[in-house]
Design an enzyme around this catalytic site. Structure first.
Site, PDB file in Angstrom:
ATOM      1  N   ASP A   1      -6.827  -6.046   4.476  1.00 20.88           N
ATOM      2  CA  ASP A   1      -6.063  -4.803   4.509  1.00 20.88           C
ATOM      3  C   ASP A   1      -6.009  -4.290   5.939  1.00 20.88           C
ATOM      4  OD1 ASP A   1      -4.928  -2.314   4.146  1.00 20.88           O
ATOM      5  OD2 ASP A   1      -6.519  -1.522   2.880  1.00 20.88           O
TER       6      ASP A   1
ATOM      7  N   GLY B   1      -2.653  -3.946   9.168  1.00 21.94           N
ATOM      8  CA  GLY B   1      -1.877  -4.643  10.179  1.00 21.94           C
ATOM      9  C   GLY B   1      -1.205  -5.912   9.709  1.00 21.94           C
TER      10      GLY B   1
ATOM     11  N   MET C   1     -12.039   4.935  -0.261  1.00 22.65           N
ATOM     12  CA  MET C   1     -12.618   5.181   1.063  1.00 22.65           C
ATOM     13  C   MET C   1     -13.221   6.576   1.044  1.00 22.65           C
ATOM     14  SD  MET C   1      -9.726   3.418   3.488  1.00 22.65           S
ATOM     15  CE  MET C   1      -8.377   3.514   2.309  1.00 22.65           C
TER      16      MET C   1
ATOM     17  N   HIS D   1      -8.553   1.535  -3.870  1.00 25.23           N
ATOM     18  CA  HIS D   1      -9.481   1.348  -2.749  1.00 25.23           C
ATOM     19  C   HIS D   1     -10.080   2.709  -2.401  1.00 25.23           C
ATOM     20  CE1 HIS D   1      -9.830   0.202   1.813  1.00 25.23           C
ATOM     21  NE2 HIS D   1     -11.010   0.380   1.241  1.00 25.23           N
TER      22      HIS D   1
ATOM     23  N   HIS E   1      -1.474  -1.409  -4.167  1.00 22.60           N
ATOM     24  CA  HIS E   1      -2.700  -0.973  -3.508  1.00 22.60           C
ATOM     25  C   HIS E   1      -2.655   0.538  -3.306  1.00 22.60           C
ATOM     26  CE1 HIS E   1      -6.307  -1.878  -1.119  1.00 22.60           C
ATOM     27  NE2 HIS E   1      -5.918  -0.904  -0.309  1.00 22.60           N
TER      28      HIS E   1
ATOM     29  N   MET F   1      -8.660   8.474   0.052  1.00 20.96           N
ATOM     30  CA  MET F   1      -9.458   8.908   1.204  1.00 20.96           C
ATOM     31  C   MET F   1      -9.896  10.353   1.010  1.00 20.96           C
ATOM     32  SD  MET F   1      -7.124   7.360   4.277  1.00 20.96           S
ATOM     33  CE  MET F   1      -6.316   5.771   4.114  1.00 20.96           C
TER      34      MET F   1
ATOM     35  N   MET G   1     -11.627  -5.349   5.806  1.00 17.18           N
ATOM     36  CA  MET G   1     -10.717  -4.500   6.564  1.00 17.18           C
ATOM     37  C   MET G   1     -10.388  -5.175   7.901  1.00 17.18           C
ATOM     38  SD  MET G   1     -10.054  -1.952   4.649  1.00 17.18           S
ATOM     39  CE  MET G   1      -9.091  -1.045   5.874  1.00 17.18           C
TER      40      MET G   1
ATOM     41  N   SER H   1       0.837  -1.196   0.000  1.00 22.63           N
ATOM     42  CA  SER H   1       0.000   0.000   0.000  1.00 22.63           C
ATOM     43  C   SER H   1       0.870   1.243   0.000  1.00 22.63           C
ATOM     44  CB  SER H   1      -0.911   0.012   1.224  1.00 22.63           C
ATOM     45  OG  SER H   1      -1.525   1.272   1.371  1.00 22.63           O
TER      46      SER H   1
ATOM     47  N   ASP I   1      -4.716   3.651  -1.707  1.00 17.62           N
ATOM     48  CA  ASP I   1      -5.786   4.085  -0.807  1.00 17.62           C
ATOM     49  C   ASP I   1      -6.188   5.514  -1.123  1.00 17.62           C
ATOM     50  OD1 ASP I   1      -6.155   1.807   0.968  1.00 17.62           O
ATOM     51  OD2 ASP I   1      -4.118   2.196   1.644  1.00 17.62           O
TER      52      ASP I   1
END
Length: 231
Positions: A187, A189, A80, A78, A45, A49, A149, A20, A47
């Site tokens: 996705d 941790g 969000m 992705h 990946h 947002m 998630m 990511s 992200d």
């Protein structure tokens, strides 16, 4: 537009690692992506947002378009964001191979998934930790990817929520019965310990941020994650 045929090899359900860029050095983003591509990364990946659906703000379609010119890696975008239907065409045109929207943000999820596919892009649905996987039962045939998630979305560096493992396993079993071609992604941790647990539960794609971009030797990091996931 980035051709979806470039990611057909994923349908074999081998474990795919997707670094990511949320954990990359944004001042050197092109170099960072080149580093993980050279290290053997198979999927990137991204992200996105909006500062509303999640309490953070990242990048837009123009950045994704610029990155499309510096790498051959397929993009796993992705979203969000609130009202994801307003952004799909822009990210499809920017070069996404997958576009994943949150079930919680898409008021008409079936319609939004169809919109993604109409753009020639693979369609995914993401679920926050508190959202049951059963919410996807009636859109099974419209899914190319399900993203569970394993942290609350919005920030990198969070701890894996182990309570999500039974959810991953149940969703994996459902997909095997209802849509065996659909990929299952996790996705949040992901490290060598949690990669093993997520893969054992049935995840096919593991998104890892700091565990890859935060390491000096990206090739070794990917190798260790892949070894752990296959153990």
């Amino acid at each position: 537009m980035w051709a979806c045929s470039s990611v057909k090899y994923m349908s074999g359900k081998a474990i795919i690692l997707a670094p990511s860029i949320l954990s990359a050095d944004f001042a050197r983003l092109g170099e960072e992506i080149a580093r993980v591509e050279a290290a053997g990364c198979e999927l990137l990946h991204i992200d996105v947002m909006d500062g509303h659906f999640v309490p953070n703000l990242t990048i837009g379609a123009d950045v994704v378009k610029a990155l499309r010119g510096v790498t051959a890696l397929p993009f796993d975008v992705h979203l969000m964001v609130e009202k994801p239907e307003e952004y799909i065409e822009r990210f499809a045109a920017a070069g996404a191979a997958y576009i994943t929207v949150h079930a919680e943000a898409a008021r008409h999820l079936h319609r939004v998934l169809a919109q993604i596919r109409a753009c020639g892009v693979k369609a995914g649905a993401a679920l926050n930790p508190a959202t049951p996987w059963e919410n996807l039962r009636y859109v099974a045939e419209n899914l190319d990817l399900v993203l569970i998630m394993t942290v609350n979305p919005g920030f990198g560096g969070q701890e894996f929520i182990s309570a999500m493992l039974p959810k991953i396993a149940a969703c994996a079993e459902w997909l095997r019965a209802e849509n065996p071609g659909c990929l299952l992604e996790t996705d949040g941790g992901i490290n060598t310990r949690t990669a093993r647990a997520a893969a054992a539960a049935g995840a096919n794609i593991l998104v890892a941020g700091a565990a890859v971009f935060g390491q000096a030797d990206a090739a070794a990091a990917l190798r260790d994650l892949r070894r752990a996931a296959r153990a």
